[in-house]
Design an enzyme around this catalytic site. Structure first.
Site, PDB file in Angstrom:
ATOM      1  N   GLU A 271       6.881 -34.826   9.500  1.00 22.02           N
ATOM      2  CA  GLU A 271       5.976 -35.164  10.525  1.00 22.02           C
ATOM      3  C   GLU A 271       4.720 -35.103  10.205  1.00 22.02           C
ATOM      4  O   GLU A 271       3.807 -36.103  10.627  1.00 22.02           O
ATOM      5  CB  GLU A 271       6.169 -34.336  11.998  1.00 22.02           C
ATOM      6  CG  GLU A 271       7.519 -34.626  12.710  1.00 22.02           C
ATOM      7  CD  GLU A 271       7.826 -35.949  13.050  1.00 22.02           C
ATOM      8  OE1 GLU A 271       6.973 -36.366  13.802  1.00 22.02           O
ATOM      9  OE2 GLU A 271       8.883 -36.514  12.715  1.00 22.02           O
TER      10      GLU A 271
ATOM     11  N   TRP B 298       4.282 -37.972   8.225  1.00 20.02           N
ATOM     12  CA  TRP B 298       4.191 -39.395   8.923  1.00 20.02           C
ATOM     13  C   TRP B 298       2.598 -39.544   9.145  1.00 20.02           C
ATOM     14  O   TRP B 298       2.207 -40.704   9.412  1.00 20.02           O
ATOM     15  CB  TRP B 298       4.852 -39.228  10.233  1.00 20.02           C
ATOM     16  CG  TRP B 298       6.149 -39.823  10.187  1.00 20.02           C
ATOM     17  CD1 TRP B 298       7.458 -39.220  10.184  1.00 20.02           C
ATOM     18  CD2 TRP B 298       6.876 -41.186  10.331  1.00 20.02           C
ATOM     19  NE1 TRP B 298       8.542 -40.171  10.080  1.00 20.02           N
ATOM     20  CE2 TRP B 298       7.988 -41.450  10.367  1.00 20.02           C
ATOM     21  CE3 TRP B 298       5.906 -42.387  10.310  1.00 20.02           C
ATOM     22  CZ2 TRP B 298       8.587 -42.649  10.395  1.00 20.02           C
ATOM     23  CZ3 TRP B 298       6.689 -43.776  10.463  1.00 20.02           C
ATOM     24  CH2 TRP B 298       7.995 -43.631  10.331  1.00 20.02           C
TER      25      TRP B 298
ATOM     26  N   TRP C   1       4.934 -60.428  25.398  1.00 20.41           N
ATOM     27  CA  TRP C   1       4.335 -59.667  26.608  1.00 20.41           C
ATOM     28  C   TRP C   1       3.954 -60.611  27.858  1.00 20.41           C
ATOM     29  O   TRP C   1       3.597 -61.568  27.546  1.00 20.41           O
ATOM     30  CB  TRP C   1       3.272 -58.511  26.132  1.00 20.41           C
ATOM     31  CG  TRP C   1       3.490 -58.211  24.766  1.00 20.41           C
ATOM     32  CD1 TRP C   1       2.688 -58.341  23.702  1.00 20.41           C
ATOM     33  CD2 TRP C   1       4.593 -57.513  24.114  1.00 20.41           C
ATOM     34  NE1 TRP C   1       3.038 -57.801  22.640  1.00 20.41           N
ATOM     35  CE2 TRP C   1       4.375 -57.261  22.746  1.00 20.41           C
ATOM     36  CE3 TRP C   1       5.806 -57.179  24.757  1.00 20.41           C
ATOM     37  CZ2 TRP C   1       5.192 -56.696  22.221  1.00 20.41           C
ATOM     38  CZ3 TRP C   1       6.708 -56.250  23.806  1.00 20.41           C
ATOM     39  CH2 TRP C   1       6.337 -56.198  22.422  1.00 20.41           C
TER      40      TRP C   1
ATOM     41  N   ASN D 202       6.453 -35.486  22.015  1.00 25.22           N
ATOM     42  CA  ASN D 202       6.605 -36.725  21.235  1.00 25.22           C
ATOM     43  C   ASN D 202       7.641 -37.497  21.670  1.00 25.22           C
ATOM     44  O   ASN D 202       7.617 -38.668  21.322  1.00 25.22           O
ATOM     45  CB  ASN D 202       6.487 -36.255  19.755  1.00 25.22           C
ATOM     46  CG  ASN D 202       6.204 -37.532  18.683  1.00 25.22           C
ATOM     47  OD1 ASN D 202       5.554 -38.167  18.740  1.00 25.22           O
ATOM     48  ND2 ASN D 202       7.648 -37.591  17.846  1.00 25.22           N
TER      49      ASN D 202
ATOM     50  N   TRP E  54       1.868 -53.922  24.173  1.00 28.15           N
ATOM     51  CA  TRP E  54       1.670 -52.369  23.691  1.00 28.15           C
ATOM     52  C   TRP E  54       0.403 -51.781  23.631  1.00 28.15           C
ATOM     53  O   TRP E  54      -0.128 -50.676  23.637  1.00 28.15           O
ATOM     54  CB  TRP E  54       2.405 -52.179  22.159  1.00 28.15           C
ATOM     55  CG  TRP E  54       1.822 -53.158  21.456  1.00 28.15           C
ATOM     56  CD1 TRP E  54       2.335 -54.475  21.052  1.00 28.15           C
ATOM     57  CD2 TRP E  54       0.791 -52.763  20.421  1.00 28.15           C
ATOM     58  NE1 TRP E  54       1.369 -54.981  19.946  1.00 28.15           N
ATOM     59  CE2 TRP E  54       0.439 -54.168  19.630  1.00 28.15           C
ATOM     60  CE3 TRP E  54      -0.228 -51.892  20.306  1.00 28.15           C
ATOM     61  CZ2 TRP E  54      -0.296 -54.255  18.540  1.00 28.15           C
ATOM     62  CZ3 TRP E  54      -1.210 -51.921  19.258  1.00 28.15           C
ATOM     63  CH2 TRP E  54      -1.463 -53.162  18.519  1.00 28.15           C
TER      64      TRP E  54
ATOM     65  N   TRP F  20       2.513 -46.624  18.748  1.00 30.20           N
ATOM     66  CA  TRP F  20       2.933 -47.732  19.597  1.00 30.20           C
ATOM     67  C   TRP F  20       3.467 -49.152  18.973  1.00 30.20           C
ATOM     68  O   TRP F  20       4.244 -49.742  19.312  1.00 30.20           O
ATOM     69  CB  TRP F  20       1.740 -48.025  20.585  1.00 30.20           C
ATOM     70  CG  TRP F  20       1.526 -47.281  21.541  1.00 30.20           C
ATOM     71  CD1 TRP F  20       0.736 -45.870  21.783  1.00 30.20           C
ATOM     72  CD2 TRP F  20       1.957 -47.593  22.857  1.00 30.20           C
ATOM     73  NE1 TRP F  20       0.796 -45.342  23.017  1.00 30.20           N
ATOM     74  CE2 TRP F  20       1.803 -46.342  23.654  1.00 30.20           C
ATOM     75  CE3 TRP F  20       2.745 -48.618  23.537  1.00 30.20           C
ATOM     76  CZ2 TRP F  20       1.943 -46.326  25.130  1.00 30.20           C
ATOM     77  CZ3 TRP F  20       3.133 -48.513  24.662  1.00 30.20           C
ATOM     78  CH2 TRP F  20       2.559 -47.297  25.525  1.00 30.20           C
TER      79      TRP F  20
END
Length: 457
Positions: free
Chosen positions: A270, A273, A301, A336, A354, A377
C-alpha cells in the site's frame, strides 16, 4: 552569515526532513509555514484537513522550539501571495537562503519555479529536496528508461532498487542556541474530530508503533470496516508528520531486517502504491487539470443529479454505500475498501463523472491527498493508470455481505437499520424500509450494471 529559512509545507515533522536537516547543518535556522487559504479552497481541501494541519503545526513548533528553532505560522490568500510573503520573511529574518521539500502537483511546481526565479534575481540561494517519497522521484523506470504505467512491474522494480539502496531516515537536526521570542501565529484553525485524530509527529509514531504490533493481521483485516484493521496513518502521511520512508524503515525493523518479510507484507504494498500514484502525477501533470490518465478510455457520464445528491448524503438505499458516505461525512475519513465501493457505485452504476466524486472526497477527507485520491478515483472509473477493467463493477450487495457479514458496520453508521437481522440488513425489503424510514434504492442494480457495461465496452 545570514540565517537559513526553512519553509514547511506538506512535511510537518522534525525527523526525516531533508530541508530542515540540511539547513541546520549550514547555520542558524528560522522556520515558517504560510497557509494559502484561498488556494486551499480552490484545491477543494477539507476544513478537517486544514484544522488538523494547524494543530500539527502547534505540535511541530513545540518540537522545533526544543531545538532552538522558531516557527512562524502565517496566512495569505494564494500561491502568488505565498511567494511575496516568503520574500518578506527572508528580509525580516535576515536570511540568505531558503530550504524546502518539493511538492509535485502542477500549481505547486509552478509556484516553486516562480519563487526560484524571483529569488535568483535577489541572489538568494534556493535549496530543494525530495522528502515525500521513500525513493527519489523518477528513479523507478523500465528497461527502456520510461516510467511505468502498471503497478505490479513498478513494485518489482521498486523492490530491486531498494535492495541495493537501503532506506535510512534522517535523524533530528542538532540543537541551536538562538533564543525563541515573538513567534508569529496567525490562526487558521478549523473543526475536525479531535477524538479520532491526535495531531503531531509524536502521535503519528505512536500510531505507527501500535499498528506494527498487529501488522501481520493487516492482510486479513484491512477489508473489514467494522474492525480497526488499517493503520489510520493516512492523515499523518498526507501532511507529512510521518514519512513513507519512516514507515517502511519501521516495518523492516519490526521484521528484524528480514527484507523478504518486508516485501511480502500487504501494508508495504500500500505504501508503494502511494509512491506509484505520486510518480504518475510527476510524469502526467495533466491529471492535475481534470484530465484522464488514459485518454482512450470511454467517458460516458450522465447528469444524474438525484443520484449524486443521494450518494453525498448517504441515502442511496444501498446500506453499505450509505454507511460509507456517512462515515466520511461524520468523521472526515473513510475505510479504503469502502472508498472503492462508493466510487464504483457513483461512477459506474450511477454513471456520474468521477471528477465530481473526486472533488467531494477532497472536500470532506482529513487525509485528502491529490495524488492518491485522483489515482483511486481514476482506477475505479477505469480511466487511470493500471485502472480496473471497464467490466469490473463492484456489487454493493455482494461487497456488503462479504466484508460486513453481520452488518456490524452498517448498524453503527445507519442506525435506523440496526433492528434488522443479519441477512435483511444488507438488502431491506420494501416493508422494512417504510417502517424505519429508509429510502428505496436510487438505481436498480442489475439494469444499471447492464447499461454501464454496454456504454463502457
Amino acid at each position: 552569515m545570514g540565517k537559513k529559512l526553512v519553509w514547511f509545507r506538506q512535511d510537518l515533522r522534525v525527523r526525516d526532513n531533508p530541508a530542515l536537516h540540511e539547513a541546520a547543518n549550514e547555520g542558524e535556522v528560522v522556520a515558517v509555514f504560510i497557509e494559502a487559504q484561498e488556494q486551499r479552497k480552490q484545491h477543494h481541501e477539507s476544513a478537517a484537513k486544514v484544522g488538523f494541519i494547524f494543530d500539527t503545526l502547534l505540535e511541530l513548533r513545540s518540537e522545533l522550539n526544543e531545538l532552538g528553532i522558531p516557527l512562524h505560522i502565517k496566512t495569505c490568500a494564494t500561491f502568488t501571495d505565498q511567494i511575496s510573503a516568503l520574500q518578506q520573511c527572508i528580509k525580516e529574518y535576515d536570511a540568505d537562503s531558503i530550504y524546502f521539500n518539493r511538492e509535485y502537483p502542477v500549481n505547486e511546481m509552478e509556484r516553486d519555479k516562480e519563487l526560484v526565479e524571483r529569488l535568483k534575481k535577489e541572489e538568494i540561494a534556493v535549496h530543494q529536496y525530495d522528502g515525500d517519497l521513500a525513493l527519489e522521484p523518477s528513479l523507478v523506470k523500465n528497461k527502456q528508461g520510461e516510467p511505468y504505467k502498471v503497478f505490479t512491474p513498478y513494485k518489482k522494480a521498486w523492490i530491486e532498487i531498494h535492495k541495493h539502496s537501503p532506506i535510512e531516515p534522517l535523524s533530528s537536526p542538532h540543537k541551536q542556541t538562538s533564543n525563541i521570542h515573538n513567534q508569529v501565529t496567525e490562526d487558521f484553525s478549523q473543526e475536525y474530530r479531535h477524538d479520532l485524530w491526535q495531531a503531531g509527529e509524536v502521535a503519528a509514531h505512536e500510531r505507527l508503533n501500535q499498528f506494527l504490533d498487529g501488522v501481520d493481521q493487516y492482510k486479513d483485516q484491512r477489508d473489514i470496516p467494522a474492525v480497526a484493521g488499517t493503520s489510520f496513518l493516512s492523515p499523518y502521511l498526507a501532511m507529512g508528520s510521518i514519512s513513507a520512508k519512516q514507515c517502511i524503515h519501521a516495518l523492516l525493523e519490526h521484521y528484524d531486517g528480514d527484507e523478504q518479510k518486508l516485501y511480502g507484507n500487504t501494508w508495504f504494498s500500500e505504501i508503494v502504491w502511494r509512491e506509484f500514484y505520486r510518480q504518475i502525477l510527476i510524469d502526467n501533470p495533466q491529471i492535475a487539470k481534470h484530465k484522464a490518465f488514459n485518454t482512450s478510455a470511454k467517458e460516458v457520464w450522465v447528469n444524474n443529479k438525484e443520484a449524486f445528491e443521494a450518494w453525498k448524503e448517504g441515502r442511496t438505499g444501498f446500506p453499505i454505500i450509505d454507511a460509507a458516505m456517512r462515515q466520511l461525512n461524520q468523521t472526515g475519513w473513510m475505510h479504503n475498501r469502502l472508498r472503492m465501493n462508493a466510487a464504483m457505485f457513483l461512477n459506474k452504476l450511477c454513471l456520474v463523472d468521477w471528477r465530481l466524486g473526486e472533488k467531494y472526497f477532497m472536500e470532506k477527507l482529513i487525509d485528502g491527498d491529490f495524488a492518491s485520491n485522483n489515482g483511486g478515483w481514476q482506477w475505479c472509473s477505469s480511466t487511470g493508470a493500471d485502472g480496473a477493467p471497464y467490466f469490473r463493477i463492484m456489487s454493493p450487495l455482494s461487497q456488503s455481505k462479504r466484508f460486513d457479514p453481520k452488518g456490524d458496520f452498517i448498524r453503527k453508521l445507519v442506525p435506523e437499520l440496526e433492528g434488522l437481522d443479519n441477512k435483511s440488513i444488507h438488502e431491506p425489503s420494501v416493508e422494512q424500509r417504510k417502517k424505519v424510514g429508509y429510502p428505496e434504492p436510487v438505481i436498480d442494480y442489475k439494469s444499471a450494471r447492464k447499461r454501464a457495461l454496454e456504454l463502457l465496452s
